[in-house]
Scaffold this motif. Structure first.
Motif, PDB file in Angstrom:
ATOM      1  N   VAL A   1       0.857  -1.180   0.000  1.00  0.00           N
ATOM      2  CA  VAL A   1       0.000   0.000   0.000  1.00  0.00           C
ATOM      3  C   VAL A   1       0.895   1.232   0.000  1.00  0.00           C
ATOM      4  CG1 VAL A   1      -1.937  -1.082   1.179  1.00  0.00           C
ATOM      5  CG2 VAL A   1      -0.139   0.039   2.518  1.00  0.00           C
ATOM      6  N   VAL A   2       0.297   2.345  -0.413  1.00  0.00           N
ATOM      7  CA  VAL A   2       0.978   3.636  -0.435  1.00  0.00           C
ATOM      8  C   VAL A   2       0.360   4.525   0.632  1.00  0.00           C
ATOM      9  CG1 VAL A   2       1.405   5.715  -1.798  1.00  0.00           C
ATOM     10  CG2 VAL A   2       1.587   3.468  -2.867  1.00  0.00           C
ATOM     11  N   LEU A   3       1.187   5.073   1.502  1.00  0.00           N
ATOM     12  CA  LEU A   3       0.723   5.950   2.571  1.00  0.00           C
ATOM     13  C   LEU A   3       1.266   7.356   2.328  1.00  0.00           C
ATOM     14  CD1 LEU A   3       1.178   3.733   5.778  1.00  0.00           C
ATOM     15  CD2 LEU A   3      -0.878   4.096   4.408  1.00  0.00           C
ATOM     16  N   THR A   4       0.443   8.199   1.743  1.00  0.00           N
ATOM     17  CA  THR A   4       0.776   9.610   1.552  1.00  0.00           C
ATOM     18  C   THR A   4      -0.453  10.450   1.852  1.00  0.00           C
ATOM     19  OG1 THR A   4       0.161   9.597  -0.806  1.00  0.00           O
ATOM     20  CG2 THR A   4       2.455   9.066  -0.268  1.00  0.00           C
ATOM     21  N   ALA A   5      -0.231  11.750   2.025  1.00  0.00           N
ATOM     22  CA  ALA A   5      -1.351  12.648   2.313  1.00  0.00           C
ATOM     23  C   ALA A   5      -2.247  12.842   1.100  1.00  0.00           C
ATOM     24  CB  ALA A   5      -0.820  13.998   2.790  1.00  0.00           C
ATOM     25  N   ASP A   6      -1.750  12.541  -0.096  1.00  0.00           N
ATOM     26  CA  ASP A   6      -2.543  12.769  -1.306  1.00  0.00           C
ATOM     27  C   ASP A   6      -3.777  11.875  -1.373  1.00  0.00           C
ATOM     28  OD1 ASP A   6      -0.644  14.592  -2.041  1.00  0.00           O
ATOM     29  OD2 ASP A   6       0.457  13.217  -3.338  1.00  0.00           O
ATOM     30  N   SER A   7      -3.758  10.748  -0.688  1.00  0.00           N
ATOM     31  CA  SER A   7      -4.891   9.818  -0.765  1.00  0.00           C
ATOM     32  C   SER A   7      -6.086  10.249   0.068  1.00  0.00           C
ATOM     33  CB  SER A   7      -4.440   8.417  -0.330  1.00  0.00           C
ATOM     34  OG  SER A   7      -3.859   8.457   0.956  1.00  0.00           O
ATOM     35  N   GLY A   8      -5.946  11.263   0.919  1.00  0.00           N
ATOM     36  CA  GLY A   8      -7.058  11.721   1.740  1.00  0.00           C
ATOM     37  C   GLY A   8      -7.097  11.015   3.084  1.00  0.00           C
ATOM     38  N   PRO A   9      -7.652  11.652   4.130  1.00  0.00           N
ATOM     39  CA  PRO A   9      -7.623  11.083   5.484  1.00  0.00           C
ATOM     40  C   PRO A   9      -8.277   9.709   5.599  1.00  0.00           C
ATOM     41  CG  PRO A   9      -8.268  13.389   5.544  1.00  0.00           C
ATOM     42  CD  PRO A   9      -8.282  12.980   4.108  1.00  0.00           C
ATOM     43  N   GLU A  10      -9.480   9.537   5.034  1.00  0.00           N
ATOM     44  CA  GLU A  10     -10.187   8.261   5.198  1.00  0.00           C
ATOM     45  C   GLU A  10      -9.480   7.136   4.452  1.00  0.00           C
ATOM     46  OE1 GLU A  10     -14.532   6.197   4.267  1.00  0.00           O
ATOM     47  OE2 GLU A  10     -14.339   8.378   4.319  1.00  0.00           O
ATOM     48  N   GLU A  11      -9.085   7.379   3.215  1.00  0.00           N
ATOM     49  CA  GLU A  11      -8.416   6.335   2.436  1.00  0.00           C
ATOM     50  C   GLU A  11      -7.068   5.989   3.038  1.00  0.00           C
ATOM     51  OE1 GLU A  11      -7.554   3.479  -0.413  1.00  0.00           O
ATOM     52  OE2 GLU A  11      -9.437   4.407   0.243  1.00  0.00           O
ATOM     53  N   ARG A  12      -6.368   6.991   3.529  1.00  0.00           N
ATOM     54  CA  ARG A  12      -5.075   6.711   4.156  1.00  0.00           C
ATOM     55  C   ARG A  12      -5.265   5.879   5.424  1.00  0.00           C
ATOM     56  NH1 ARG A  12      -1.791   9.037   8.046  1.00  0.00           N
ATOM     57  NH2 ARG A  12       0.436   8.732   7.702  1.00  0.00           N
ATOM     58  N   TYR A  13      -6.309   6.187   6.211  1.00  0.00           N
ATOM     59  CA  TYR A  13      -6.560   5.399   7.422  1.00  0.00           C
ATOM     60  C   TYR A  13      -6.963   3.969   7.057  1.00  0.00           C
ATOM     61  CZ  TYR A  13      -8.428   4.136  12.008  1.00  0.00           C
ATOM     62  OH  TYR A  13      -8.664   3.508  13.217  1.00  0.00           O
ATOM     63  N   ARG A  14      -7.723   3.800   5.981  1.00  0.00           N
ATOM     64  CA  ARG A  14      -8.103   2.458   5.552  1.00  0.00           C
ATOM     65  C   ARG A  14      -6.857   1.642   5.185  1.00  0.00           C
ATOM     66  NH1 ARG A  14      -8.724  -0.562   1.254  1.00  0.00           N
ATOM     67  NH2 ARG A  14      -7.938   1.062  -0.117  1.00  0.00           N
ATOM     68  N   ARG A  15      -5.931   2.256   4.471  1.00  0.00           N
ATOM     69  CA  ARG A  15      -4.704   1.544   4.112  1.00  0.00           C
ATOM     70  C   ARG A  15      -3.849   1.265   5.342  1.00  0.00           C
ATOM     71  NH1 ARG A  15      -2.900   5.107  -1.252  1.00  0.00           N
ATOM     72  NH2 ARG A  15      -4.823   4.765  -2.446  1.00  0.00           N
ATOM     73  N   TRP A  16      -3.814   2.250   6.251  1.00  0.00           N
ATOM     74  CA  TRP A  16      -3.053   2.043   7.487  1.00  0.00           C
ATOM     75  C   TRP A  16      -3.638   0.882   8.289  1.00  0.00           C
ATOM     76  CZ3 TRP A  16      -3.690   2.097  12.752  1.00  0.00           C
ATOM     77  CH2 TRP A  16      -2.549   2.292  13.535  1.00  0.00           C
ATOM     78  N   LEU A  17      -4.966   0.782   8.339  1.00  0.00           N
ATOM     79  CA  LEU A  17      -5.601  -0.327   9.042  1.00  0.00           C
ATOM     80  C   LEU A  17      -5.254  -1.667   8.400  1.00  0.00           C
ATOM     81  CD1 LEU A  17      -9.203   0.907   9.899  1.00  0.00           C
ATOM     82  CD2 LEU A  17      -7.339   0.423  11.492  1.00  0.00           C
ATOM     83  N   ALA A  18      -5.188  -1.713   7.061  1.00  0.00           N
ATOM     84  CA  ALA A  18      -4.815  -2.958   6.390  1.00  0.00           C
ATOM     85  C   ALA A  18      -3.423  -3.397   6.806  1.00  0.00           C
ATOM     86  CB  ALA A  18      -4.886  -2.773   4.877  1.00  0.00           C
TER      87      ALA A  18
END
Length: 712
Positions: free
Chosen positions: A264-281
């Motif tokens: 997964v890619v963790l950057t601010a460009d993906s938006g708060p919710e999408e970034r948190y979803r990836r972080w949870l994965a």
């Protein structure tokens, strides 16, 4: 009465009956007897482990500890270590009972059978989410970072755990993919120990290397293969890069190598919710590969096997929020604590990277000199004394050599022009006495707009009738020419060639393989399909003359970043740098020897006692506050005090920066230097002194920063 947004929507006939029913219901509720609030002692507690140890989300240095709360029985199942909770903080004891207090978020860090505190415990107010987001390894890392940087644990946890989004938590957990196959070495074969490094990662070993990447477009694929080799061993891999463009290049390379689902890619460009979803994965173990920018350094990768950092000299890796950790130090802590492999890569080498090799903590991963010569472009220098210009070169503000190289290269492809400053003419001086031109109102620097009008760069005030205060001259000359002025001049010199600009306002990712002039500021260089035919590195003195310990290192890093995008010398690729040829950074660029430059830089810093050989801390505040802190701090015996020196005050009109003192205050800075091995003691002493000041009700702020990167 109900608030406006609670009233039922009226129908087309008026809705008077609905309003009357609402009034009757409101009156009925008001006449009902109110239940008395139960005391905290009356709540039935959980059996077995009735105490929750909580990290309260208050980033105050004197409250940097855990607090115990009782666990009500209904919360017993959900209030597990790592989950978010809400608690009352700052309650008072009234008649033997704790009452009041403000609600604050926090994290449960442990469940205990009993508390060390013998008074009544306040209960948990709410379990915000049953999702365990602060695991023991992440908590241990945050504590280590807080201790290293003399900061509060709550501040580090705020950096490590992203804000919650309930919708992301409700989604199903995907199944983790099987480990991929071991990748082939690819372009790693150009490095003497490259294939062996990949083999060690694929077999579960933990090699540590400082990688000096060859110039050219191959480094994203090489970094992706190192990540893929680690994933092939069944372990996790993490790579931190300076910006989104670099992340996108590695993301594309890893996707092409392994396909979707492995990272997964963790950057601010993906938006708060999408970034948190990836972080949870990642936190749930569904994904073991992570690529991201600075915040990804805390990503909770399961069974971490490799941490990699690209271009550690880039200032983007330094976190601006307290306690301002650097990604390099955080990943070093992770590699040590979690027994993971470590890869510090870049086109240049910092003094910190050279120190890792010098101490034998890591091994150098470099290519033979013949491979360097085959991949690097030809580098030519133009000193300040070379004033030979023809008419066309004079119009483009270029020496004849740079003009000729540009003219010939435009027949084969695009030409990159790196300009140290943005704007049109950002710095002006008197033509007669060379005194810098400043605003009559706020003393800010005057700059020239594209329209030809003068204005202040700080307060924006136009300057219609400027004259020099030293010699009364009225004519100006450019001290520094910005990117937009350079684009205008080159456009007039090459009228048939398109001119593209890349800078803070708009950064280009790629440019086609067609003749064009690409004007950019450092760090905004787009990638050219097929590589640039040539590159011009203008105004090298502006980078080398910065009053900073890292001026030479940073100038070489920026030059190498631009020059690495140029085609090899065998294909006609040429780089012209406008700087004095005898300077050490210029010679390192000509020889393409960043590792050698870093070794000499480290030796000089060791002789002078500068970082990274020593550890330093800056203490900034009013003279009285700084003196009070240092008088009560139990500093190590070998501490060397440098200063104090006054901190420049932000002039009127200029935006206030984080390091500037508040308006109307005069601050000073003291530097504290200790030899290797005493950095931890220095951080502990400063943090303890901060806590003692707060306990004595001394709330006058003092800023403490460990290992400040901006030592002048």
């Amino acid at each position: 009465m109900s608030s406006e947004n609670e009233r039922p929507e009226q129908g087309p006939t008026g809705g008077a009956g609905e309003q009357l029913a609402l009034i009757r219901e409101t009156v009925r509720k008001a006449e009902e007897p109110r239940a008395k609030p139960r005391s905290w002692r009356a709540a039935k507690l959980a059996s077995g482990l009735p105490v929750a140890r909580v990290l309260v989300d208050k980033g105050l240095i004197h409250l940097d500890q855990f607090f115990d709360y009782s666990v009500p029985e209904p919360m017993d199942e959900q209030a597990q270590p790592g989950v978010r909770v809400r608690v009352r903080f700052g309650a008072r004891v009234v008649r033997g009972r704790r009452e009041g207090g403000e609600l604050h978020d926090g994290f449960v860090v442990a469940r205990l059978p009993e508390s060390d505190y013998r008074g009544p415990l306040a209960p948990l107010a709410q379990v915000l989410s049953p999702e365990p987001v602060l695991g023991p390894e992440l908590l241990r890392l945050c504590r280590a970072v807080a201790d290293r940087y003399a900061g509060a644990l709550a501040d580090v946890v705020q950096l490590a755990v992203p804000p919650r989004h309930a919708r992301a938590e409700s989604r199903a957990v995907p199944q983790a993919p099987a480990p991929p196959a071991k990748p082939d070495p690819g372009s790693w074969a150009r490095y003497a120990t490259g294939p062996g490094f990949l083999d060690a990662l694929a077999t579960g070993a933990n090699p540590r290397a400082v990688w000096t990447a060859l110039p050219g477009p191959h480094w994203p694929d090489e970094l992706a293969r190192a990540l893929a080799a680690t994933l092939a061993s069944g372990r996790g891999a993490l790579a931190v890069l300076p910006d989104g463009r670099a992340v996108a290049r590695v993301d594309a390379a890893l996707t092409a190598l392994l396909g979707e689902g492995h990272h997964v890619v963790l950057t601010a460009d993906s938006g708060p919710e999408e970034r948190y979803r990836r972080w949870l994965a990642v936190n749930r173990g569904a994904v073991r590969g992570v690529i991201g920018t600075r915040a990804a350094m805390f990503a909770p990768v399961a069974d971490l096997g490799l941490v990699a950092l690209w271009d550690d000299g880039d200032s983007s890796h330094a976190e601006p929020h307290a306690p301002q950790p650097h990604a390099r130090d955080v990943l070093l802590l992770r590699a040590t604590d979690e027994q993971a492999a470590f890869l510090l890569g870049g086109l240049s080498v910092t003094a910190e990277g050279a120190q890792l090799v010098d101490s034998r903590w890591a091994l150098p991963l470099t290519a033979p000199r013949e491979q360097v010569r085959a991949a690097a472009p030809l580098v030519r220098t133009v000193g300040d004394g070379d004033q030979a210009r023809d008419a066309a070169a004079r119009a483009a503000r270029l020496p004849s050599l740079a003009w000729q190289v540009t003219r010939d290269a435009l027949l084969r492809g695009p030409v990159l022009v790196q300009v140290p400053r943005r704007g049109y003419v950002p710095r002006l001086a008197c033509e007669r006495c060379r005194e810098p031109a400043r605003c009559a109102r706020c003393a800010g620097p005057l700059e020239l707009a594209e329209s030809g009008a003068l204005h202040c760069a700080w307060c924006g005030r136009p300057e219609a009738a400027w004259h020099c205060r030293e010699c009364a001259g009225t004519r100006l000359r450019a001290q520094v020419v910005g990117a937009r002025r350079t684009a205008d001049e080159l456009g007039r010199a090459f009228p048939k060639v398109p001119v593209r600009t890349s800078g803070r306002d708009a950064v280009l990712a790629r440019v086609p393989d067609q003749p064009a002039l690409v004007i950019c500021t450092p760090g905004a260089e787009p990638v050219a399909d097929g590589g640039y035919a040539a590159a011009l590195l203008l105004d090298g003195w502006a980078l080398l003359n910065r009053p900073d310990l890292r001026a030479g290192e940073e100038a070489l890093r920026r030059w190498l970043t631009a020059a690495a995008l140029v085609r090899p010398a065998a294909e006609g690729g040429t780089v012209v740098v406008l700087a004095e040829p005898g300077l050490r950074p210029v010679q390192a660029l000509v020889r393409w020897d960043p590792a050698g430059y870093a070794v000499r830089e480290l030796a000089e810093r060791a002789e002078l006692g500068f970082p990274p050989v020593s550890r330093m801390a800056s203490v900034t505040g009013t003279a009285a506050a700084v003196s009070d802190l240092l008088e009560n701090a139990q500093l190590p015996d070998d501490t060397d005090r440098l200063g104090p020196v006054p901190v420049p005050v932000a002039p009127p009109g200029r935006p206030r920066r984080m390091a500037d003192p508040p308006p109307g205050e005069r601050w000073e800075r003291m530097l504290l230097r200790v030899p290797p091995g005493s950095g931890g003691s220095l951080a502990t002493a400063l943090k303890t002194a901060q806590v003692a000041r707060m306990a004595r009700k001394h709330f006058e702020p003092v800023r403490v920063r460990m290992d400040p990167p901006d030592i002048g």
